[in-house]
Design a protein around this motif. Sequence first.
Motif: not given
Length: 81
Positions: A25-31, A33-39
Amino acid sequence: MHTISGTRSADGLLTRVVLFAWAILETLWALAVYALMLFVTWQERVRERRALGSLDDRMLRDIGISRADADREIRKRFWEM
């Protein structure tokens, strides 16, 4: 005694499963957040390049950018820096 050690073993397994699930779950959350920041970054680039394209030559000179430099920047795709 056998029942107690069996319970401890099951508790240990449950603890490991819960910790593993938490790590996933932590890994999915980090991904996410990263995807949102990239967008958001890509959206900013699109907005800034459109704004740059709306400037006339005088405005470009004021900020020290040639028309050729501006055109080169405007032609970049949103993922290009």
